[in-house]
Write a protein that holds these residues in place. Structure first.
Motif, short mmCIF file in Angstrom:
data_model
loop_
_atom_site.label_atom_id
_atom_site.label_comp_id
_atom_site.label_asym_id
_atom_site.label_seq_id
_atom_site.Cartn_x
_atom_site.Cartn_y
_atom_site.Cartn_z
N GLN A 69 -83.39 9.32 43.88
CA GLN A 69 -84.26 8.42 44.63
C GLN A 69 -85.74 8.60 44.30
OE1 GLN A 69 -84.56 9.18 48.83
NE2 GLN A 69 -84.45 7.01 49.33
N THR A 70 -86.11 9.71 43.71
CA THR A 70 -87.53 9.94 43.42
C THR A 70 -88.01 9.00 42.33
OG1 THR A 70 -87.02 11.67 41.82
CG2 THR A 70 -87.44 12.37 44.09
N ASP A 71 -89.30 8.89 42.22
CA ASP A 71 -89.95 8.03 41.24
C ASP A 71 -89.47 8.38 39.83
OD1 ASP A 71 -91.66 6.52 39.69
OD2 ASP A 71 -93.47 7.18 40.69
N ASP A 72 -89.13 7.36 39.04
CA ASP A 72 -88.66 7.55 37.68
C ASP A 72 -89.64 8.33 36.82
OD1 ASP A 72 -86.37 6.16 38.23
OD2 ASP A 72 -87.04 4.28 37.35
N ARG A 73 -90.90 8.24 37.13
CA ARG A 73 -91.92 8.92 36.33
C ARG A 73 -92.07 10.39 36.71
NH1 ARG A 73 -96.28 4.70 37.93
NH2 ARG A 73 -95.01 4.98 39.75
N LYS A 74 -91.38 10.80 37.75
CA LYS A 74 -91.48 12.19 38.21
C LYS A 74 -90.95 13.12 37.12
CE LYS A 74 -91.99 15.18 41.64
NZ LYS A 74 -93.12 15.36 42.48
N THR A 75 -91.75 14.08 36.75
CA THR A 75 -91.39 15.02 35.70
C THR A 75 -90.14 15.80 36.09
OG1 THR A 75 -93.72 15.28 35.17
CG2 THR A 75 -92.22 16.94 34.30
N GLY A 76 -89.15 15.79 35.20
CA GLY A 76 -87.97 16.60 35.39
C GLY A 76 -86.82 15.92 36.11
N ARG A 77 -86.99 14.71 36.60
CA ARG A 77 -85.94 14.03 37.35
C ARG A 77 -84.68 13.85 36.50
NH1 ARG A 77 -84.70 8.42 37.39
NH2 ARG A 77 -83.45 7.85 39.19
N SER A 78 -84.84 13.35 35.30
CA SER A 78 -83.71 13.09 34.42
C SER A 78 -83.00 14.39 34.04
CB SER A 78 -84.19 12.35 33.17
OG SER A 78 -83.12 12.13 32.30
N ALA A 79 -83.77 15.40 33.70
CA ALA A 79 -83.19 16.70 33.34
C ALA A 79 -82.46 17.32 34.53
CB ALA A 79 -84.27 17.65 32.84
N ALA A 80 -83.01 17.18 35.73
CA ALA A 80 -82.38 17.72 36.93
C ALA A 80 -81.04 17.04 37.17
CB ALA A 80 -83.30 17.56 38.13
N LEU A 81 -80.99 15.73 37.01
CA LEU A 81 -79.73 15.01 37.21
C LEU A 81 -78.71 15.36 36.13
CD1 LEU A 81 -80.97 11.52 38.45
CD2 LEU A 81 -79.70 13.25 39.75
N LYS A 82 -79.17 15.57 34.91
CA LYS A 82 -78.25 16.00 33.84
C LYS A 82 -77.63 17.36 34.19
CE LYS A 82 -80.33 13.44 30.09
NZ LYS A 82 -81.27 13.45 28.99
N LEU A 83 -78.45 18.28 34.67
CA LEU A 83 -77.93 19.58 35.09
C LEU A 83 -76.93 19.43 36.23
CD1 LEU A 83 -81.16 21.74 34.91
CD2 LEU A 83 -79.02 22.19 33.68
N TYR A 84 -77.22 18.53 37.14
CA TYR A 84 -76.31 18.28 38.26
C TYR A 84 -74.94 17.85 37.74
CZ TYR A 84 -74.07 15.84 42.12
OH TYR A 84 -73.17 15.40 43.06
N TYR A 85 -74.92 16.89 36.83
CA TYR A 85 -73.65 16.39 36.32
C TYR A 85 -72.93 17.42 35.45
CZ TYR A 85 -74.77 11.91 38.36
OH TYR A 85 -75.06 10.92 39.26
N ILE A 86 -73.68 18.22 34.72
CA ILE A 86 -73.06 19.28 33.92
C ILE A 86 -72.39 20.30 34.83
CG2 ILE A 86 -73.53 21.24 32.38
CD1 ILE A 86 -75.72 19.43 31.08
N GLN A 87 -73.10 20.75 35.87
CA GLN A 87 -72.51 21.74 36.77
C GLN A 87 -71.32 21.15 37.50
OE1 GLN A 87 -72.34 22.16 40.32
NE2 GLN A 87 -73.28 20.18 40.71
N LEU A 88 -71.37 19.86 37.82
CA LEU A 88 -70.24 19.21 38.48
C LEU A 88 -69.01 19.21 37.57
CD1 LEU A 88 -70.03 18.01 41.32
CD2 LEU A 88 -70.51 15.77 40.34
N ALA A 89 -69.21 18.97 36.28
CA ALA A 89 -68.09 19.00 35.32
C ALA A 89 -67.52 20.41 35.20
CB ALA A 89 -68.56 18.48 33.96
N VAL A 90 -68.39 21.41 35.13
CA VAL A 90 -67.93 22.80 35.06
C VAL A 90 -67.20 23.16 36.34
CG1 VAL A 90 -68.66 25.22 34.86
CG2 VAL A 90 -69.70 23.47 33.40
N ASN A 91 -67.74 22.75 37.47
CA ASN A 91 -67.10 22.98 38.77
C ASN A 91 -65.69 22.37 38.77
OD1 ASN A 91 -66.24 22.18 41.51
ND2 ASN A 91 -68.22 22.97 42.16
N PHE A 92 -65.56 21.15 38.27
CA PHE A 92 -64.28 20.46 38.20
C PHE A 92 -63.26 21.27 37.41
CE2 PHE A 92 -61.45 17.66 35.80
CZ PHE A 92 -60.84 16.94 36.83
N SER A 93 -63.68 21.85 36.31
CA SER A 93 -62.76 22.56 35.42
C SER A 93 -62.30 23.90 35.99
CB SER A 93 -63.41 22.78 34.06
OG SER A 93 -64.44 23.74 34.14
N TRP A 94 -63.10 24.52 36.84
CA TRP A 94 -62.78 25.88 37.28
C TRP A 94 -61.42 25.98 37.97
CZ3 TRP A 94 -61.44 28.44 41.65
CH2 TRP A 94 -61.39 29.83 41.54
N SER A 95 -61.16 25.16 38.96
CA SER A 95 -59.90 25.23 39.70
C SER A 95 -58.70 25.01 38.81
CB SER A 95 -59.88 24.20 40.84
OG SER A 95 -60.83 24.52 41.80
#
Length: 157
Positions: A69-95
């Motif tokens: 929801q933050t401003d697209d120009r906010k530094t790090g927003r895209s990288a933060a969301l990429k990390l979120y999706y990466i950790q979600l994929a790793v989380n999915f695989s663990w179980s």
């Protein structure tokens, strides 16, 4: 900042919850797993896990929505969301690794990798929106405990 949209928030929450539900589904019958192993000290009753994970996935979804929801120009927003999706994929695989395939050593390593990823994600979220980062602190604390359990199961079995 974008305008608040309840439907978008719900999409983020449901997506995170769905990742957890699908992971549990693909993991197979995990309830019998604990009867087949030597349990580590501090292993909670089986009912605790789905309750805790449901809350944590909801918090993950809310925090990701806040970042999105933050401003697209906010530094790090895209990288933060990429990390979120990466950790979600790793989380999915663990179980699946732990319960379905019983790759206990690999699952213990993945749990530690997930812990580190979530730590980095929290730092990235903090640079975008502090509240979103704080919402993931319970997740990080739970992952410390989950990493202990995964490593202990591996060592004991």
């Amino acid at each position: 900042m974008k305008k608040f949209k309840l439907t978008d928030l719900l999409i983020f929450i449901v997506t995170a919850e769905l990742v957890g539900a699908l992971s549990a589904l693909f993991s197979g019958d995990y309830s019998s797993f604990y009867t087949d192993i030597k349990p580590p000290p501090l292993l909670p009753p089986a009912w605790v896990f789905p309750v805790v994970w449901a809350v944590l996935y909801a918090l993950m979804g809310i925090s990701a929505y806040m970042i999105w929801q933050t401003d697209d120009r906010k530094t790090g927003r895209s990288a933060a969301l990429k990390l979120y999706y990466i950790q979600l994929a790793v989380n999915f695989s663990w179980s699946i690794l732990f319960f379905r395939f019983r790759l206990l050593g690999i699952a213990a390593a993945v749990a530690i990798i997930l812990l580190l990823l979530v730590g980095v994600m929290i730092l990235a979220f903090r640079n975008v929106k502090k509240t979103a980062a704080r919402l993931n602190i319970p997740y990080f604390i739970w992952l410390i405990f989950a990493s202990y359990l995964a490593a202990a199961v591996y060592i004991l079995n």
